[in-house]
Scaffold this motif. Structure first.
Motif, PDB file in Angstrom:
ATOM      1  N   VAL A 250     133.096 144.371  68.866  1.00  0.00           N
ATOM      2  CA  VAL A 250     131.651 144.112  68.930  1.00  0.00           C
ATOM      3  C   VAL A 250     131.028 144.399  67.571  1.00  0.00           C
ATOM      4  O   VAL A 250     131.452 145.315  66.875  1.00  0.00           O
ATOM      5  CB  VAL A 250     131.049 145.012  70.030  1.00  0.00           C
ATOM      6  CG1 VAL A 250     129.546 145.145  69.896  1.00  0.00           C
ATOM      7  CG2 VAL A 250     131.447 144.502  71.406  1.00  0.00           C
ATOM      8  N   ASN A 251     130.046 143.589  67.166  1.00  0.00           N
ATOM      9  CA  ASN A 251     129.257 143.949  65.987  1.00  0.00           C
ATOM     10  C   ASN A 251     127.840 144.293  66.438  1.00  0.00           C
ATOM     11  O   ASN A 251     127.339 143.729  67.416  1.00  0.00           O
ATOM     12  CB  ASN A 251     129.249 142.821  64.947  1.00  0.00           C
ATOM     13  CG  ASN A 251     128.477 141.594  65.367  1.00  0.00           C
ATOM     14  OD1 ASN A 251     128.573 141.168  66.518  1.00  0.00           O
ATOM     15  ND2 ASN A 251     127.726 141.012  64.460  1.00  0.00           N
ATOM     16  N   GLY A 252     127.210 145.216  65.765  1.00  0.00           N
ATOM     17  CA  GLY A 252     125.842 145.624  66.099  1.00  0.00           C
ATOM     18  C   GLY A 252     125.790 146.439  67.378  1.00  0.00           C
ATOM     19  O   GLY A 252     126.698 147.222  67.660  1.00  0.00           O
ATOM     20  N   ASN A 253     124.721 146.248  68.165  1.00  0.00           N
ATOM     21  CA  ASN A 253     124.525 147.038  69.382  1.00  0.00           C
ATOM     22  C   ASN A 253     125.525 146.663  70.473  1.00  0.00           C
ATOM     23  O   ASN A 253     125.907 145.502  70.611  1.00  0.00           O
ATOM     24  CB  ASN A 253     123.109 146.831  69.910  1.00  0.00           C
ATOM     25  CG  ASN A 253     122.094 147.640  69.120  1.00  0.00           C
ATOM     26  OD1 ASN A 253     122.346 148.792  68.792  1.00  0.00           O
ATOM     27  ND2 ASN A 253     120.960 147.028  68.794  1.00  0.00           N
ATOM     28  N   PHE A 254     125.925 147.672  71.271  1.00  0.00           N
ATOM     29  CA  PHE A 254     126.836 147.448  72.398  1.00  0.00           C
ATOM     30  C   PHE A 254     126.046 147.143  73.666  1.00  0.00           C
ATOM     31  O   PHE A 254     126.536 146.479  74.566  1.00  0.00           O
ATOM     32  CB  PHE A 254     127.695 148.696  72.646  1.00  0.00           C
ATOM     33  CG  PHE A 254     128.750 148.891  71.609  1.00  0.00           C
ATOM     34  CD1 PHE A 254     130.077 148.637  71.906  1.00  0.00           C
ATOM     35  CD2 PHE A 254     128.431 149.330  70.326  1.00  0.00           C
ATOM     36  CE1 PHE A 254     131.062 148.813  70.951  1.00  0.00           C
ATOM     37  CE2 PHE A 254     129.413 149.505  69.368  1.00  0.00           C
ATOM     38  CZ  PHE A 254     130.732 149.245  69.678  1.00  0.00           C
ATOM     39  N   MET A 255     124.840 147.706  73.754  1.00  0.00           N
ATOM     40  CA  MET A 255     124.037 147.611  74.982  1.00  0.00           C
ATOM     41  C   MET A 255     122.566 147.764  74.608  1.00  0.00           C
ATOM     42  O   MET A 255     122.190 148.796  74.075  1.00  0.00           O
ATOM     43  CB  MET A 255     124.476 148.754  75.927  1.00  0.00           C
ATOM     44  CG  MET A 255     123.653 148.873  77.183  1.00  0.00           C
ATOM     45  SD  MET A 255     123.894 147.505  78.323  1.00  0.00           S
ATOM     46  CE  MET A 255     125.390 148.050  79.163  1.00  0.00           C
ATOM     47  N   PRO A 256     121.757 146.726  74.891  1.00  0.00           N
ATOM     48  CA  PRO A 256     120.334 146.865  74.568  1.00  0.00           C
ATOM     49  C   PRO A 256     119.714 147.981  75.409  1.00  0.00           C
ATOM     50  O   PRO A 256     120.110 148.171  76.561  1.00  0.00           O
ATOM     51  CB  PRO A 256     119.738 145.503  74.939  1.00  0.00           C
ATOM     52  CG  PRO A 256     120.888 144.599  75.127  1.00  0.00           C
ATOM     53  CD  PRO A 256     122.059 145.447  75.515  1.00  0.00           C
ATOM     54  N   LYS A 257     118.754 148.693  74.828  1.00  0.00           N
ATOM     55  CA  LYS A 257     118.145 149.808  75.540  1.00  0.00           C
ATOM     56  C   LYS A 257     116.938 149.358  76.364  1.00  0.00           C
ATOM     57  O   LYS A 257     116.426 150.124  77.159  1.00  0.00           O
ATOM     58  CB  LYS A 257     117.726 150.887  74.542  1.00  0.00           C
ATOM     59  CG  LYS A 257     118.929 151.592  73.918  1.00  0.00           C
ATOM     60  CD  LYS A 257     118.539 152.737  73.006  1.00  0.00           C
ATOM     61  CE  LYS A 257     118.008 152.305  71.666  1.00  0.00           C
ATOM     62  NZ  LYS A 257     119.004 152.010  70.645  1.00  0.00           N
ATOM     63  N   SER A 258     116.493 148.091  76.187  1.00  0.00           N
ATOM     64  CA  SER A 258     115.247 147.685  76.836  1.00  0.00           C
ATOM     65  C   SER A 258     115.405 147.608  78.351  1.00  0.00           C
ATOM     66  O   SER A 258     116.394 147.080  78.861  1.00  0.00           O
ATOM     67  CB  SER A 258     114.781 146.332  76.279  1.00  0.00           C
ATOM     68  OG  SER A 258     115.093 145.283  77.159  1.00  0.00           O
ATOM     69  N   PRO A 259     114.414 148.163  79.103  1.00  0.00           N
ATOM     70  CA  PRO A 259     114.490 148.129  80.574  1.00  0.00           C
ATOM     71  C   PRO A 259     114.463 146.696  81.116  1.00  0.00           C
ATOM     72  O   PRO A 259     115.084 146.416  82.147  1.00  0.00           O
ATOM     73  CB  PRO A 259     113.246 148.894  81.035  1.00  0.00           C
ATOM     74  CG  PRO A 259     112.487 149.268  79.826  1.00  0.00           C
ATOM     75  CD  PRO A 259     113.215 148.843  78.605  1.00  0.00           C
ATOM     76  N   ILE A 260     113.774 145.797  80.409  1.00  0.00           N
ATOM     77  CA  ILE A 260     113.720 144.401  80.870  1.00  0.00           C
ATOM     78  C   ILE A 260     115.121 143.800  80.846  1.00  0.00           C
ATOM     79  O   ILE A 260     115.575 143.172  81.798  1.00  0.00           O
ATOM     80  CB  ILE A 260     112.759 143.567  79.985  1.00  0.00           C
ATOM     81  CG1 ILE A 260     111.358 144.190  80.004  1.00  0.00           C
ATOM     82  CG2 ILE A 260     112.697 142.107  80.438  1.00  0.00           C
ATOM     83  CD1 ILE A 260     110.459 143.762  78.865  1.00  0.00           C
ATOM     84  N   HIS A 261     115.825 144.043  79.731  1.00  0.00           N
ATOM     85  CA  HIS A 261     117.181 143.505  79.638  1.00  0.00           C
ATOM     86  C   HIS A 261     118.072 144.127  80.705  1.00  0.00           C
ATOM     87  O   HIS A 261     118.890 143.444  81.322  1.00  0.00           O
ATOM     88  CB  HIS A 261     117.773 143.728  78.250  1.00  0.00           C
ATOM     89  CG  HIS A 261     119.075 143.017  78.042  1.00  0.00           C
ATOM     90  ND1 HIS A 261     120.276 143.597  78.361  1.00  0.00           N
ATOM     91  CD2 HIS A 261     119.362 141.762  77.615  1.00  0.00           C
ATOM     92  CE1 HIS A 261     121.258 142.725  78.113  1.00  0.00           C
ATOM     93  NE2 HIS A 261     120.719 141.608  77.655  1.00  0.00           N
ATOM     94  N   ALA A 262     117.882 145.420  80.953  1.00  0.00           N
ATOM     95  CA  ALA A 262     118.698 146.120  81.956  1.00  0.00           C
ATOM     96  C   ALA A 262     118.501 145.494  83.337  1.00  0.00           C
ATOM     97  O   ALA A 262     119.469 145.314  84.086  1.00  0.00           O
ATOM     98  CB  ALA A 262     118.345 147.603  81.973  1.00  0.00           C
ATOM     99  N   SER A 263     117.248 145.145  83.662  1.00  0.00           N
ATOM    100  CA  SER A 263     117.005 144.564  84.988  1.00  0.00           C
ATOM    101  C   SER A 263     117.578 143.148  85.061  1.00  0.00           C
ATOM    102  O   SER A 263     118.122 142.748  86.090  1.00  0.00           O
ATOM    103  CB  SER A 263     115.513 144.592  85.343  1.00  0.00           C
ATOM    104  OG  SER A 263     114.808 143.705  84.494  1.00  0.00           O
ATOM    105  N   HIS A 264     117.493 142.396  83.951  1.00  0.00           N
ATOM    106  CA  HIS A 264     118.118 141.064  83.922  1.00  0.00           C
ATOM    107  C   HIS A 264     119.632 141.176  84.111  1.00  0.00           C
ATOM    108  O   HIS A 264     120.231 140.412  84.864  1.00  0.00           O
ATOM    109  CB  HIS A 264     117.834 140.368  82.580  1.00  0.00           C
ATOM    110  CG  HIS A 264     116.464 139.765  82.483  1.00  0.00           C
ATOM    111  ND1 HIS A 264     115.934 138.999  83.487  1.00  0.00           N
ATOM    112  CD2 HIS A 264     115.523 139.815  81.505  1.00  0.00           C
ATOM    113  CE1 HIS A 264     114.721 138.597  83.125  1.00  0.00           C
ATOM    114  NE2 HIS A 264     114.444 139.095  81.932  1.00  0.00           N
TER     115      HIS A 264
END
Lengths: 247, 280
Positions: free
Chosen positions: A67-81
């Protein structure tokens, strides 16, 4: 009395502070950007703007694609998606376009697709080969009736570094290139979250930091000046990485 | 006593200083220093770029999960260089030093702190200086006949016996004297031609092979060097070869008389060394 050791430390300190003065001087930094400009102009001049990046076979795939960059976005919106399999997720395409659009993941998957096995080159130096499937960006831009005034395409992402959102931008030469796709599938599997689920940009003639992950919104603009730090991307703004990532 | 009649003074010329000769013309001297500057800047900014991923691979791809042939790293407070199966401890020099945990410590990098973005800015600026000055030098060297008159290896020099003689003389640290010192010697010519026609072109081409945009336009570059990661490995091997060249080059300058050599590459004027007494 000055010891030899003290003199040596003093001299090397002087030398290092001299180096610091050179590397942090605004004049020197400005001079160095000439190299970047020459590279962009020179490469655009001698390369065919439609030349395809090399494509590989399945035998060439990296056994494990890091993986390059972030492994998991921290945004709650992305988490719910992510939690409901991106069923309500929508991609916005807007800015300097005649007909702004929002597209669901199902709509993106139903559009004409391109599959390509290409090499991903991180600015750090490593490379990995993967198979990507997605919608050609040129197709979406034509459907939205992109304006003649548009010079750049900006990708706004769901991930961030210390609260500063990730974004990237490319010019229309790369945006309209046939291998530039919005990939939702990697190695014949739905794009894993580490690699940018649900959709990441693949712009195959550029380094890894241009391959924006977790793309939420695509914006056609005339200038990069008003967007975030104004340099066209998160790493460009934060650390001074080159906007042209062709080398 | 008349010098003409003295056999001693005939055999052993008076200790009069040897004459100054104009050995290096201005374009050669300008190129030398421009090249020296850009190669140092490229080596040191290249060290910064290497520090971003201090592992080298062969083939089309290569990343952390793949097998590298060279790694510079650290384990706790110990630095090491792993070459294939061989592991060399390098604590205090590479991988780990009391003031740095990077593969190559900041003393040898530009900038002298870790910034990949700034290292790249320096590297690509001086890459252009290297390319443009090499092209200008080659045009000059061909048109002025510097290449054919001073650098080309003569048919006499190409003979193995001649080369062997030159190797033996170098090994004994016996350098040409008098008129013979006006010209480059065969080993010197081979070293310079190797840098101009092999090392610099290969380092430029492997650098270009790492560019994804140039890969699209000129895919044959990938075929020549066996893939992007092989090109990257060759690029760093070239950097090591430059270091070796610079070391030997400076060693030769010191052994041959640093003041005289420096004067000739700064002003062009060189004092022909007197013949050694032991040969008379």
């Amino acid at each position: 009395m000055i010891s030899r050791r003290g003199a040596l430390i003093g001299a090397s300190g002087l030398l290092l502070s001299g180096c610091d003065r050179i590397t942090t001087s605004p004049t020197v930094r400005k001079m160095l950007t000439l190299g970047e400009k020459a590279t962009l102009t020179g490469q655009r001049l001698v390369t065919d703007r439609n030349a395809l990046a090399p494509e590989f076979t399945r035998a060439d795939l990296s056994p494990r694609f890091r993986v390059n960059g972030n492994f998991m976005p921290k945004s709650p919106i992305h988490a719910s998606h992510l939690a409901n399999g991106f069923a309500d997720w929508k991609l916005e395409v807007g800015g300097l376009v005649g007909r702004p659009m929002t597209l669901t993941l199902a709509q993106l998957k139903a559009a004409p697709q391109r599959t390509q096995i290409t090499r991903h080159d991180c600015v750090e130096g490593w490379s990995a080969i993967g198979e990507w499937t997605g919608v050609p960006l040129a197709l979406l831009l034509r459907q939205t009736k992109i304006s003649d005034k548009a010079q750049y395409i900006v990708f706004h992402c769901a991930d961030d570094f210390s609260g500063i959102p990730y974004y990237e931008s490319i010019d229309l030469i790369d945006a309209m290139h046939p291998q530039t796709i919005l990939a939702h599938t990697m190695n014949r599997q739905p794009l894993p979250v580490g690699h940018g689920a649900p959709v990441r940009l693949r712009v195959e003639r550029a380094l890894g930091y241009k391959q924006a992950k977790y793309v939420m919104r695509i914006e056609a603009v005339a200038s990069l000046a008003g967007i975030h730090g104004g340099k066209g991307g998160y790493w460009e703004d934060r650390s001074g990485y080159q906007w042209f990532a062709g080398i | 006593m008349d010098a003409e009649t003295s056999p001693v003074t005939l055999q052993n010329p008076p200790e009069a200083p040897q004459k100054l000769v104009y050995r290096s013309r201005l374009p050669v001297r300008i190129w030398h220093w421009l090249n020296a500057l850009s190669i140092f800047a490229l080596l040191m900014s290249g060290a910064t770029i290497f520090n971003a991923h201090p592992r080298l691979y062969w083939g089309k791809f290569g990343a952390n999960y793949d097998q590298p042939w060279l790694v510079i790293g650290k384990r706790g407070q110990e630095g090491f260089l792993a070459l294939g199966g061989l592991e060399i401890p390098t604590t205090g020099f590479l991988g780990y030093t009391p003031y740095s945990t990077k593969a190559i410590p900041p003393l040898f990098t530009i900038p002298n702190y870790y910034s990949l973005a700034e290292g790249r800015q320096w590297h690509f600026f001086f890459a252009w200086v290297l390319v443009i000055s090499l092209i200008a030098f080659l045009i000059y060297a061909i048109l002025s006949k510097h290449l054919s008159r001073h650098l080309a290896i003569t048919s006499e020099e190409r003979k193995p016996s001649h080369l062997w003689q030159d190797i033996k003389q170098h090994a004994r640290l016996r350098f040409p004297t008098g008129e013979a010192a006006r010209a480059y010697n065969p080993l010197q010519k081979i070293a310079y031609l190797g840098v101009i026609f092999v090392l610099i072109p290969v380092v430029i081409l492997t650098g270009m092979t790492m560019s994804p945009n140039l890969n699209a336009a000129f895919p044959f570059l990938l075929d020549i060097f066996g893939g992007r990661q092989s090109a990257r490995s060759i690029h760093f091997l070239c950097a090591a070869a430059f270091c070796a060249f610079i070391f030997i080059h400076l060693l030769m300058v010191v052994l041959a008389g640093p003041i005289n050599e420096l004067r000739s590459i700064v002003t062009g004027w060189y004092r022909l060394p007197s013949a050694r007494k032991d040969l008379l």
